[in-house]
Design an enzyme around this catalytic site. Structure first.
Site, PDB file in Angstrom:
ATOM      1  N   TYR A  11       0.787  -1.246   0.156  1.00  0.00           N
ATOM      2  CA  TYR A  11       0.014  -0.108  -0.088  1.00  0.00           C
ATOM      3  C   TYR A  11       0.738   1.453   0.058  1.00  0.00           C
ATOM      4  N   ILE A  12       1.701   1.512   1.127  1.00  0.00           N
ATOM      5  CA  ILE A  12       2.400   2.754   1.112  1.00  0.00           C
ATOM      6  C   ILE A  12       3.645   2.682  -0.121  1.00  0.00           C
ATOM      7  N   ASN A  35       1.383 -10.095   0.962  1.00  0.00           N
ATOM      8  CA  ASN A  35       0.395  -9.288   1.165  1.00  0.00           C
ATOM      9  C   ASN A  35       0.036  -8.211   0.148  1.00  0.00           C
ATOM     10  N   ASP A  58      11.974 -12.721  -0.987  1.00  0.00           N
ATOM     11  CA  ASP A  58      11.763 -12.429   0.476  1.00  0.00           C
ATOM     12  C   ASP A  58      13.005 -11.870   1.213  1.00  0.00           C
ATOM     13  N   SER A 124       6.110   3.359  13.270  1.00  0.00           N
ATOM     14  CA  SER A 124       4.633   3.688  13.390  1.00  0.00           C
ATOM     15  C   SER A 124       4.428   4.477  14.643  1.00  0.00           C
ATOM     16  N   TYR A 149       3.401  -6.982  17.095  1.00  0.00           N
ATOM     17  CA  TYR A 149       3.485  -6.212  15.954  1.00  0.00           C
ATOM     18  C   TYR A 149       4.368  -5.033  16.286  1.00  0.00           C
ATOM     19  N   LYS A 153       8.487  -2.954  15.495  1.00  0.00           N
ATOM     20  CA  LYS A 153       8.764  -1.912  15.141  1.00  0.00           C
ATOM     21  C   LYS A 153       9.756  -1.056  16.275  1.00  0.00           C
ATOM     22  N   ASN A 193      -9.294  -4.758   9.714  1.00  0.00           N
ATOM     23  CA  ASN A 193      -9.521  -4.196  10.986  1.00  0.00           C
ATOM     24  C   ASN A 193      -9.506  -2.488  11.078  1.00  0.00           C
ATOM     25  N   ASN A 194      -8.921  -1.907  10.096  1.00  0.00           N
ATOM     26  CA  ASN A 194      -8.683  -0.549   9.999  1.00  0.00           C
ATOM     27  C   ASN A 194      -9.983   0.108   9.627  1.00  0.00           C
ATOM     28  N   ARG A 285     -13.211  -1.086  21.527  1.00  0.00           N
ATOM     29  CA  ARG A 285     -12.387  -1.971  21.332  1.00  0.00           C
ATOM     30  C   ARG A 285     -11.255  -2.257  22.424  1.00  0.00           C
ATOM     31  N   ASP A 288      -7.626  -0.050  22.667  1.00  0.00           N
ATOM     32  CA  ASP A 288      -7.882   1.040  21.967  1.00  0.00           C
ATOM     33  C   ASP A 288      -7.176   2.201  22.563  1.00  0.00           C
TER      34      ASP A 288
HETATM   35  P1  NAD Z   1       1.420  -3.554   3.005  1.00  0.00           P
HETATM   36  O1  NAD Z   1       1.333  -4.948   3.573  1.00  0.00           O
HETATM   37  O2  NAD Z   1       0.469  -3.146   1.980  1.00  0.00           O
HETATM   38  O3  NAD Z   1       2.947  -3.550   2.413  1.00  0.00           O
HETATM   39  C1  NAD Z   1       4.087  -4.254   2.759  1.00  0.00           C
HETATM   40  C2  NAD Z   1       4.639  -5.110   1.753  1.00  0.00           C
HETATM   41  O4  NAD Z   1       5.849  -5.884   2.075  1.00  0.00           O
HETATM   42  C3  NAD Z   1       3.649  -6.056   1.165  1.00  0.00           C
HETATM   43  O5  NAD Z   1       3.573  -5.983  -0.315  1.00  0.00           O
HETATM   44  C4  NAD Z   1       4.290  -7.276   1.229  1.00  0.00           C
HETATM   45  O6  NAD Z   1       4.107  -8.424   0.130  1.00  0.00           O
HETATM   46  C5  NAD Z   1       5.792  -7.192   1.650  1.00  0.00           C
HETATM   47  N1  NAD Z   1       6.456  -8.058   2.448  1.00  0.00           N
HETATM   48  C6  NAD Z   1       6.179  -8.370   3.911  1.00  0.00           C
HETATM   49  N2  NAD Z   1       7.106  -9.252   4.297  1.00  0.00           N
HETATM   50  C7  NAD Z   1       8.026  -9.376   3.236  1.00  0.00           C
HETATM   51  C8  NAD Z   1       9.218 -10.275   3.245  1.00  0.00           C
HETATM   52  N3  NAD Z   1       9.544 -10.805   4.242  1.00  0.00           N
HETATM   53  N4  NAD Z   1      10.020 -10.024   2.101  1.00  0.00           N
HETATM   54  C9  NAD Z   1       9.359  -9.174   0.939  1.00  0.00           C
HETATM   55  N5  NAD Z   1       8.356  -8.477   0.990  1.00  0.00           N
HETATM   56  C10 NAD Z   1       7.537  -8.684   2.104  1.00  0.00           C
HETATM   57  O7  NAD Z   1       1.557  -2.712   4.305  1.00  0.00           O
HETATM   58  P2  NAD Z   1       1.701  -1.024   4.361  1.00  0.00           P
HETATM   59  O8  NAD Z   1       0.338  -0.496   4.950  1.00  0.00           O
HETATM   60  O9  NAD Z   1       2.089  -0.578   2.984  1.00  0.00           O
HETATM   61  O10 NAD Z   1       2.976  -0.898   5.257  1.00  0.00           O
HETATM   62  C11 NAD Z   1       4.094  -0.611   4.953  1.00  0.00           C
HETATM   63  C12 NAD Z   1       5.179  -0.482   6.116  1.00  0.00           C
HETATM   64  O11 NAD Z   1       4.359   0.658   6.769  1.00  0.00           O
HETATM   65  C13 NAD Z   1       4.939  -1.668   7.033  1.00  0.00           C
HETATM   66  O12 NAD Z   1       6.341  -1.761   7.528  1.00  0.00           O
HETATM   67  C14 NAD Z   1       4.046  -1.255   7.938  1.00  0.00           C
HETATM   68  O13 NAD Z   1       4.321  -1.881   9.257  1.00  0.00           O
HETATM   69  C15 NAD Z   1       4.424   0.310   8.191  1.00  0.00           C
HETATM   70  N6  NAD Z   1       3.307   1.212   8.683  1.00  0.00           N
HETATM   71  C16 NAD Z   1       1.903   0.758   8.242  1.00  0.00           C
HETATM   72  C17 NAD Z   1       0.913   1.561   8.850  1.00  0.00           C
HETATM   73  C18 NAD Z   1      -0.305   1.692   8.092  1.00  0.00           C
HETATM   74  O14 NAD Z   1      -1.455   2.001   8.721  1.00  0.00           O
HETATM   75  N7  NAD Z   1      -0.674   0.978   6.920  1.00  0.00           N
HETATM   76  C19 NAD Z   1       1.211   2.301   9.752  1.00  0.00           C
HETATM   77  C20 NAD Z   1       2.291   2.362  10.219  1.00  0.00           C
HETATM   78  C21 NAD Z   1       3.408   1.648  10.072  1.00  0.00           C
HETATM   79  C1  UD1 Z   2      -4.157   0.381  14.320  1.00  0.00           C
HETATM   80  C2  UD1 Z   2      -3.295  -0.579  15.127  1.00  0.00           C
HETATM   81  C3  UD1 Z   2      -1.948   0.472  15.512  1.00  0.00           C
HETATM   82  C4  UD1 Z   2      -1.495   0.725  13.936  1.00  0.00           C
HETATM   83  C5  UD1 Z   2      -2.543   1.571  13.138  1.00  0.00           C
HETATM   84  C6  UD1 Z   2      -2.063   2.184  12.049  1.00  0.00           C
HETATM   85  C7  UD1 Z   2      -4.759  -1.902  16.591  1.00  0.00           C
HETATM   86  C8  UD1 Z   2      -5.072  -2.129  17.877  1.00  0.00           C
HETATM   87  N1  UD1 Z   2      -3.749  -0.921  16.313  1.00  0.00           N
HETATM   88  O1  UD1 Z   2      -4.623   1.552  15.117  1.00  0.00           O
HETATM   89  O2  UD1 Z   2      -0.801  -0.525  15.709  1.00  0.00           O
HETATM   90  O3  UD1 Z   2      -0.288   1.525  14.286  1.00  0.00           O
HETATM   91  O4  UD1 Z   2      -3.573   0.823  13.122  1.00  0.00           O
HETATM   92  O5  UD1 Z   2      -2.250   1.100  11.081  1.00  0.00           O
HETATM   93  O6  UD1 Z   2      -5.009  -2.744  15.575  1.00  0.00           O
HETATM   94  N2  UD1 Z   2     -12.625   1.838  14.624  1.00  0.00           N
HETATM   95  C9  UD1 Z   2     -14.061   1.864  14.452  1.00  0.00           C
HETATM   96  N3  UD1 Z   2     -14.473   0.740  13.999  1.00  0.00           N
HETATM   97  C10 UD1 Z   2     -13.995  -0.253  13.184  1.00  0.00           C
HETATM   98  C11 UD1 Z   2     -12.522   0.098  13.275  1.00  0.00           C
HETATM   99  C12 UD1 Z   2     -11.832   1.268  13.734  1.00  0.00           C
HETATM  100  O7  UD1 Z   2     -14.705   2.441  15.321  1.00  0.00           O
HETATM  101  O8  UD1 Z   2     -14.553  -1.134  12.604  1.00  0.00           O
HETATM  102  C13 UD1 Z   2     -12.026   3.072  15.387  1.00  0.00           C
HETATM  103  C14 UD1 Z   2     -10.937   2.530  16.344  1.00  0.00           C
HETATM  104  O9  UD1 Z   2     -11.477   2.315  17.414  1.00  0.00           O
HETATM  105  C15 UD1 Z   2     -10.092   3.736  16.138  1.00  0.00           C
HETATM  106  C16 UD1 Z   2     -10.038   4.008  15.045  1.00  0.00           C
HETATM  107  O10 UD1 Z   2     -11.313   3.812  14.274  1.00  0.00           O
HETATM  108  O11 UD1 Z   2     -10.576   4.615  17.289  1.00  0.00           O
HETATM  109  C17 UD1 Z   2      -8.955   3.992  14.022  1.00  0.00           C
HETATM  110  O12 UD1 Z   2      -8.961   2.472  14.198  1.00  0.00           O
HETATM  111  P1  UD1 Z   2      -7.647   1.700  13.291  1.00  0.00           P
HETATM  112  O13 UD1 Z   2      -7.798   2.171  11.697  1.00  0.00           O
HETATM  113  O14 UD1 Z   2      -7.823   0.115  13.746  1.00  0.00           O
HETATM  114  O15 UD1 Z   2      -6.401   2.461  13.726  1.00  0.00           O
HETATM  115  P2  UD1 Z   2      -5.819   2.584  14.964  1.00  0.00           P
HETATM  116  O16 UD1 Z   2      -6.620   2.126  16.073  1.00  0.00           O
HETATM  117  O17 UD1 Z   2      -4.906   3.883  15.308  1.00  0.00           O
END
Ligand code: NAD
Ligand code: UD1
Length: 325
Positions: A11-12, A35, A58, A124, A149, A153, A193-194, A285, A288
């Protein structure tokens, strides 16, 4: 400058590949697609108008990673590759440690071998837990991790800090949205979940309703507050971090600097898309955090970066992406 993007099909990472390319960098992607899908790489290639070197590797596999560094003359690494599902990490802590921390160890070793000393790491805001002072700055203490998780980090930040590389540790708040073209975005694998992916699926009729996890918190409207950041702003922050890479190690909070409640997100979504969100108020949740948002002033001062897109724009882009799925 040639930049290796681990997790570049994710994604990112995918959005960052577009920003890097727009800023004139050569991009090489390594991703094992655990993923993500090759379609995301194709989406990036469409957006930038050319093919990219892609290796389905990998990062835990040292020999295969060596071969990539051998073939490409890498100058810097943006390291996104990791598993990121908090719930899954509670069920499979060893897998998360092996993949996220073990993978980072291998990457650092290979970078040393090939004398690559520039690294930008995806961390994160989870490292702060529920901070005492909001907005939270980079000097806030790291609290004990709330999940395996989150622990990965913290462990990776420590590993990188003692590696001697020049590194930026980017602590993301809540990345949301998608590229405005609707060509790349977040791939929902399983039940999301998000908040935003779940909300979009509820509006699309794929879920009955969004459950708001609690409306009796000590916040303005009783629902939890987060700092939602457009993924394109986040992608641009990586380019800024690469361009202003510190000597030694430096952490940066990446957020907008303001918080939005869950009910606020629902309102903003309805306003910016004209769609109504089916939702009900449910239980809190477990685990949270009540409220957190970033103090992003260090990133603004030292990297010259700040988020420019509004939450409503990010939500409209997330919805456009959802409609392509
Ligand atoms: P994502 O799952 O979409 O992207 C991660 C990518 O890494 C995937 O394409 C997956 O296939 C690849 N990957 C995982 N393990 C691997 C391995 N061993 N070898 C090669 N490729 C591998 O996730 P994202 O949301 O893009 O997140 C990117 C980074 O940002 C991650 O490190 C995540 O922990 C961090 N992060 C994400 C969020 C968020 O909310 N999305 C928030 C804070 C930090
Ligand atoms: C989650 C992760 C956190 C990660 C972050 C960014 C958990 C416990 N924590 O946190 O480690 O860094 O995402 O990827 O999963 N909400 C609802 N209904 C839903 C889903 C979420 O009300 O169905 C609310 C949650 O209570 C929260 C907000 O929406 O207040 C955001 O939730 P979410 O997207 O899961 O992010 P974080 O809680 O910040």
């Amino acid at each position: 400058m040639k930049v290796l993007v681990t997790g570049g099909a994710g994604y990112i990472g995918s959005h960052t590949c577009v920003s890097l390319s727009d800023s004139g960098y050569d991009v090489v992607i390594v991703d094992n697609l655990c993923n993500s899908s090759i379609g995301m790489v194709k989406g990036v290639e469409e957006l930038i108008g050319r093919k990219l070197p892609f290796y389905q590797v990998d990062i835990c596999n040292e020999n295969e990673l060596d071969a990539v560094f051998e073939k490409e003359q890498i100058d810097a690494v943006l390291h996104f590759a990791a598993l990121k599902a908090v719930g899954e990490s509670l069920e499979k802590p060893d897998l998360y440690h092996r993949n996220n921390v073990g993978g980072t160890e291998v990457l650092l070793k290979v970078m040393k071998k090939f004398a690559v000393d520039k690294l930008v790491f995806s961390s994160s805001c989870t490292v702060y837990g529920q901070p005492e002072i909001i907005p939270v700055n980079e000097d806030a203490p790291m609290l004990p991790a709330e999940s395996p998780y989150g622990q990965t980090k913290q462990d990776c930040e420590k590993l990188i800090s003692s590696s001697g590389l020049n590194s930026a540790l980017l602590r993301y708040f809540n990345p949301i949205g998608a590229h405005p073209s609707g060509r790349i975005g977040e791939l929902p694998i399983g039940v999301p979940n998000n908040l935003i992916p779940f909300l979009c699926q509820a509006v699309a009729g794929l879920k009955d309703e969004l459950v708001v996890f609690g409306d009796d918190y000590p916040t303005d409207d009783g629902s939890c507050v987060r700092d939602y950041l457009h993924v394109c702003d986040l992608a641009e922050a990586h380019v800024a971090a690469l361009e202003q890479l510190p000597h030694g190690i430096r952490a940066y909070n990446l957020g907008t600097g303001s918080g939005t409640s869950v009910l606020g997100v629902i309102n903003a979504f309805e306003e910016s898309t004209g769609e109504s969100v089916p939702f009900r108020i449910g239980e809190r949740r477990e685990g949270d955090i009540v409220a957190i948002w970033a103090d992003p002033s260090r990133a603004e001062k030292e990297l010259g970066w700040c988020a420019s897109r509004k939450v409503g724009e990010a939500l409209a882009d997330a919805w456009r992406w959802q409609q392509t799925l």
